[in-house]
Design an enzyme around this catalytic site. Structure first.
Site, short mmCIF file in Angstrom:
data_model
loop_
_atom_site.label_atom_id
_atom_site.label_comp_id
_atom_site.label_asym_id
_atom_site.label_seq_id
_atom_site.Cartn_x
_atom_site.Cartn_y
_atom_site.Cartn_z
N ASP A 298 65.41 93.33 27.26
CA ASP A 298 65.56 94.50 26.60
C ASP A 298 65.83 94.20 25.07
O ASP A 298 67.22 94.51 24.84
CB ASP A 298 66.20 95.34 27.46
CG ASP A 298 65.69 95.79 28.58
OD1 ASP A 298 64.47 95.88 28.62
OD2 ASP A 298 66.39 96.15 29.85
N GLN B 168 73.44 102.32 35.26
CA GLN B 168 72.68 102.44 36.78
C GLN B 168 73.72 103.16 37.65
O GLN B 168 75.06 102.97 37.59
CB GLN B 168 72.69 100.69 37.02
CG GLN B 168 72.01 100.10 36.08
CD GLN B 168 70.43 100.45 36.55
OE1 GLN B 168 70.01 101.19 37.18
NE2 GLN B 168 69.59 99.75 35.59
N ASP C 126 56.75 96.33 32.26
CA ASP C 126 57.36 97.39 32.92
C ASP C 126 57.17 98.71 32.13
O ASP C 126 57.90 99.04 31.20
CB ASP C 126 59.04 97.20 33.26
CG ASP C 126 59.67 98.37 33.91
OD1 ASP C 126 59.02 99.14 34.44
OD2 ASP C 126 60.84 98.51 33.71
N LEU C 127 55.87 99.02 32.11
CA LEU C 127 55.50 100.06 31.21
C LEU C 127 55.51 101.65 31.86
O LEU C 127 55.52 102.38 31.20
CB LEU C 127 53.92 100.14 30.83
CG LEU C 127 53.51 98.88 29.84
CD1 LEU C 127 52.17 98.87 29.38
CD2 LEU C 127 54.95 98.57 28.72
N LYS C 128 55.94 101.59 33.15
CA LYS C 128 56.15 102.80 33.89
C LYS C 128 55.19 103.88 33.61
O LYS C 128 55.48 105.07 32.93
CB LYS C 128 57.65 103.33 33.53
CG LYS C 128 58.83 102.33 34.07
CD LYS C 128 59.88 102.89 33.90
CE LYS C 128 61.26 101.92 34.29
NZ LYS C 128 61.44 100.69 33.26
N LEU C 129 53.77 103.64 33.68
CA LEU C 129 52.55 104.45 33.39
C LEU C 129 52.79 105.73 34.07
O LEU C 129 52.86 105.59 35.37
CB LEU C 129 51.54 103.91 33.48
CG LEU C 129 51.42 102.57 32.75
CD1 LEU C 129 49.94 102.09 32.87
CD2 LEU C 129 51.28 102.74 31.13
N ARG D 226 74.29 94.74 40.56
CA ARG D 226 75.16 94.42 39.78
C ARG D 226 76.15 93.48 40.49
O ARG D 226 76.67 93.72 41.65
CB ARG D 226 75.96 95.74 39.53
CG ARG D 226 75.32 96.54 38.49
CD ARG D 226 75.39 95.76 37.01
NE ARG D 226 74.82 96.66 35.92
CZ ARG D 226 73.49 96.38 35.52
NH1 ARG D 226 72.81 95.84 35.98
NH2 ARG D 226 73.09 97.36 34.31
N ILE E 131 47.51 111.44 33.75
CA ILE E 131 46.56 111.76 34.50
C ILE E 131 45.47 110.61 34.85
O ILE E 131 45.62 109.57 34.27
CB ILE E 131 45.47 112.99 33.67
CG1 ILE E 131 44.85 112.34 32.69
CG2 ILE E 131 46.27 114.29 33.39
CD1 ILE E 131 43.89 113.40 32.07
N PRO E 132 44.90 110.78 35.99
CA PRO E 132 44.09 109.63 36.54
C PRO E 132 43.17 108.87 35.56
O PRO E 132 43.32 107.51 35.45
CB PRO E 132 43.29 110.25 37.58
CG PRO E 132 44.15 111.51 38.14
CD PRO E 132 44.74 111.79 37.02
N ASN E 133 42.65 109.78 34.91
CA ASN E 133 41.66 108.67 33.88
C ASN E 133 42.34 108.15 32.95
O ASN E 133 41.95 106.96 32.44
CB ASN E 133 40.81 109.94 33.15
CG ASN E 133 39.66 109.41 32.27
OD1 ASN E 133 38.89 108.62 32.66
ND2 ASN E 133 39.67 109.52 30.90
O1 LIG Z 1 64.36 102.59 38.62
C1 LIG Z 1 64.38 101.31 37.37
C2 LIG Z 1 63.42 101.02 37.08
C3 LIG Z 1 63.47 100.11 36.03
N1 LIG Z 1 64.60 99.73 35.62
C4 LIG Z 1 64.62 98.45 34.56
O2 LIG Z 1 65.31 97.30 34.82
C5 LIG Z 1 66.12 97.08 33.99
C6 LIG Z 1 67.66 97.04 34.22
O3 LIG Z 1 68.58 96.58 33.44
P1 LIG Z 1 70.01 96.29 33.53
O4 LIG Z 1 70.47 95.83 32.30
O5 LIG Z 1 70.22 95.28 34.73
O6 LIG Z 1 70.45 97.64 33.91
C7 LIG Z 1 65.94 97.72 32.80
O7 LIG Z 1 65.07 96.90 31.90
C8 LIG Z 1 65.01 98.87 33.05
O8 LIG Z 1 64.40 99.43 32.21
C9 LIG Z 1 65.80 100.17 35.94
O9 LIG Z 1 67.10 99.73 35.68
N2 LIG Z 1 65.55 101.21 36.96
#
Ligand SMILES: O=c1ccn([C@@H]2O[C@H](COP(=O)(O)O)[C@@H](O)[C@H]2O)c(=O)[nH]1
Length: 233
Positions: free
Chosen positions: A12, A190, A60-63, A181, A66-68
């Site tokens: 990150d 979180q 981790d792009l979390k797309l 954690r 819409i389906p297309n």
């Molecule tokens: O529900 C979700 C989905 C993705 N993430 C990702 O995981 C890491 C967590 O990083 P920490 O520094 O351990 O908090 C981060 O890249 C998020 O984008 C998530 O936390 N929760």
């Protein structure tokens, strides 16, 4: 699998240099996550850099579209040959199915993971802000079931829900948990967290652990401490 292979560390950061510096600081880490910050900063070039070093990649792009559009994005990602790619379960059944079909048609080995409920959301926000009438664990489970029925390989969930998802979705369904954690780390943003040991014991295949490692004064020492904890599972 060795306990340390279950830890995915997110890159990150917002530059290739910063990403490479982290990878060099943690040579034993074999699985790295490239998320929105790094991908939107430097693009796909970082993926080849990681591949050249023999690393596994969680993109981790979390797309969510819409389906297309989801299918088109999955076709593009298929060419990167990453190990894992995230899409949102809430994009719906047709978008999930179209994503899976796009990956399969491209003969890609990339596994798709559906985001159930972000680990930064708590029950109150789910009910009052997002107006979801189900209890959070039930909603996360329903999203995982939808993903599984749509042919998706696994889900991202918090450690709080992982045991129920494992029980209902079975051993072949990949479960990846952020929101992890160690007792000595801050939760930050979180909201649904458990320790690395608890998350693995509850049934997670992989843990995503970022800031407790990457923001530590000594990232290698922090990573080793977590590995020691996992070795006792
Ligand atoms: O529900 C979700 C989905 C993705 N993430 C990702 O995981 C890491 C967590 O990083 P920490 O520094 O351990 O908090 C981060 O890249 C998020 O984008 C998530 O936390 N929760």
């Amino acid at each position: 699998m060795n306990p340390e292979e279950r830890i995915i560390v997110p890159l990150d950061v917002n530059s290739t240099e910063a990403a490479i510096a982290l990878v060099e600081q943690l040579p034993q880490v074999s699985f790295w996550k490239v998320g929105l910050e790094l991908f939107t900063s430097v693009g796909p070039s970082i993926l080849q850099i990681l591949k050249d070093q023999g690393k596994q990649i969680f993109l981790d792009l979390k797309l969510h579209d819409i389906p297309n559009t989801m299918a088109g994005a999955c076709r593009s990602v298929a060419s990167y040959q990453v190990d894992l790619l995230t899409i949102h379960a809430t994009a719906g059944r047709h978008a999930l199915q179209a994503s899976k079909e796009a990956i399969t048609t491209a003969n890609s080995s990339t596994k798709l993971l559906a985001i159930t409920v972000l680990t930064s959301i708590n029950s109150r926000e789910l009910a009052f802000d997002l107006k979801i009438p189900l209890e959070l664990p039930e909603y996360a489970l329903q999203m995982a079931i939808l993903a599984k029925e749509s042919g998706i390989d696994g889900a991202v969930c918090s450690p709080h829900e992982v045991s129920q998802l494992r029980q209902i979705c079975g051993d072949d369904f990949l479960l990846v948990c952020p929101g992890v954690r160690p007792t000595w780390a801050e939760s930050g943003d979180q909201k649904r967290v458990m320790t690395p040991k608890q998350a693995i014991q509850a049934g997670a295949n992989y843990l995503v652990i970022g800031r407790p490692i990457t923001a530590a004064e000594n990232p290698l020492q922090a990573w080793s401490k977590i590995c020691d904890e996992l070795a006792t599972v």
